[in-house]
Design an enzyme around this catalytic site. Structure first.
Site, PDB file in Angstrom:
ATOM      1  CE1 TYR A  53      -1.105   2.770   4.396  1.00  0.00           C
ATOM      2  CE2 TYR A  53      -1.353   2.284   6.728  1.00  0.00           C
ATOM      3  CZ  TYR A  53      -0.592   2.262   5.582  1.00  0.00           C
ATOM      4  OH  TYR A  53       0.672   1.726   5.609  1.00  0.00           O
ATOM      5  CG  MET A  55      -2.095  -0.980   1.078  1.00  0.00           C
ATOM      6  SD  MET A  55      -3.109  -0.662  -0.407  1.00  0.00           S
ATOM      7  CE  MET A  55      -4.184  -2.105  -0.399  1.00  0.00           C
ATOM      8  CD  GLU A  56       2.842   3.662   3.587  1.00  0.00           C
ATOM      9  OE1 GLU A  56       3.111   4.661   2.912  1.00  0.00           O
ATOM     10  OE2 GLU A  56       2.101   3.708   4.585  1.00  0.00           O
ATOM     11  CB  THR A  57       6.514   2.028  -1.990  1.00  0.00           C
ATOM     12  OG1 THR A  57       6.891   0.789  -1.359  1.00  0.00           O
ATOM     13  CG2 THR A  57       6.764   3.170  -1.028  1.00  0.00           C
TER      14      THR A  57
END
Ligand SMILES: [Ca+2]
Length: 351
Positions: free
Chosen positions: A335, A136-138
């Site tokens: 998130y 999800m971050e990168t």
């Protein structure tokens, strides 16, 4: 993310009113006079030297620095939101949790299975959760941002909306450079300064990044082992408990009395998302209240909190304290749920 990063995220996503932050993060001395960037930079430079950053580091990091209009525009405009209309979780999730993201997670979990298993054994953070955050971050390290973190943070520190917060992050950048951890050229990231594969703010790097491959350096930019170990360490330092799931999808019966589960304690951080959380009730009590789940329940006494990201007419999840650790990474139910559900999808997909 640290608490600061959490506040940064909350602000970046307009979860906290900026006025609250202005009070929390006061004083912001340059706001009164609004000197130009160069004057601000001269003052900042003196402060950096005064706290012992080597002169050549200060010189290399700050000489010729100019503010980034793009960063200010992004900070004020918040593009990428829903244009004022409240987003629904299902549409958010459909965008974020697609087949490509799940396949990427499965591939990452397979490719790094031994490293992830070692981190899981040591920390108690499941490989699937680490992969969920990474994805999800990168997108598993593929999209880490190409903003010059030093310039972004200097711009935001000078700009004044959240000067104290970003001054602290710029201080952390100089500390990273002063310790020869990375070069300024390596410190690329999001417009708001989140760096590397786990998107740590510089202060989070100093506090939570760890060495996973034993070379003595916490390299969240190019080492998979260090990235995995650092994500897990972040969660452990934010209360992750071994052997407890994040939570599970549940079905709330029609006519359920939500007034009876309201949390009487008002949240003090991450306020808007936390307002979606019920009070803690043991798993066994939830079952007696008619909450159903197709997944196995945790031990009866496990405290769980009901989260309905779209309110009573949407999907519902019972969450444990470990879910709160995910929210410490980014202060957002959308998130945290998308990380958790990506983790579940990766954990259950065939290898
Ligand atoms: Ca390392």
């Amino acid at each position: 993310m640290s608490r600061i990063m959490l506040i940064a995220f909350a602000l970046a996503t307009s979860i906290l009113p900026v006025t609250v932050a202005a009070q929390v993060l006061a004083p912001q001395p340059h706001m009164a006079a609004t000197p130009g960037f160069d004057a601000w930079l001269a003052t900042y430079r003196s402060a950096a030297l005064a706290r012992g950053i080597r002169p050549e580091i200060v010189e290399r990091a700050l000489s010729g620095l100019t503010p980034s209009d793009r960063v200010i525009e992004l900070d004020r405009g918040q593009p990428g939101d829903t244009g004022g209309a409240p987003a629904r979780f299902d549409s958010y999730l459909a965008r974020r949790l697609d087949a490509a993201r799940i396949n990427g997670g499965t591939a990452t979990a397979t490719r790094l299975s031994s490293q992830l298993a070692a981190v899981e054994a040591k920390t108690g953070v499941p490989a699937a959760i680490i992969v969920g955050i990474w994805g999800m971050e990168t997108n598993y390290g593929r999209i880490t941002g190409d903003f010059d973190v030093t310039r972004s943070l200097a711009t935001l520190a000078w700009d004044g909306r959240r000067s104290a917060l970003f001054t602290k992050e710029l201080d952390a950048v100089l500390t990273i450079l002063d310790r020869n951890i990375a070069t300024r050229e390596m410190l690329k990231g999001s417009w708001a300064g989140a760096m590397g594969q786990p998107q740590f703010l510089p202060s989070s790097y100093l506090e939570y990044a760890v060495d996973g491959d034993g070379d003595g350096r916490a390299d969240i930019w190019s080492s998979d082992a260090d990235t995995a170990a650092s994500i897990a360490n972040y969660l452990v330092k934010h209360g992750w408990q071994r052997g407890v799931r994040w939570g599970q999808r549940v079905v709330v019966p029609a006519g359920f009395d939500r007034g009876a589960i309201v949390n009487p304690a008002r949240p003090t951080i991450c306020i808007k998302p936390m307002e979606r959380h019920s009070r803690w009730i043991p798993a066994g009590e939830w079952r007696k209240m008619g909450i159903a789940s197709s997944l196995p329940w945790p031990a009866e006494a496990t405290p769980m909190s009901l989260v309905e990201p779209d309110g009573p007419d949407g999907v519902a999840y019972l969450t444990t304290a470990n879910y709160r650790s995910l929210m410490d990474y980014n202060c957002s139910n959308f998130y945290a749920l998308s990380v958790a559900l990506l983790g579940d999808a990766v954990a259950t997909s065939p290898r």
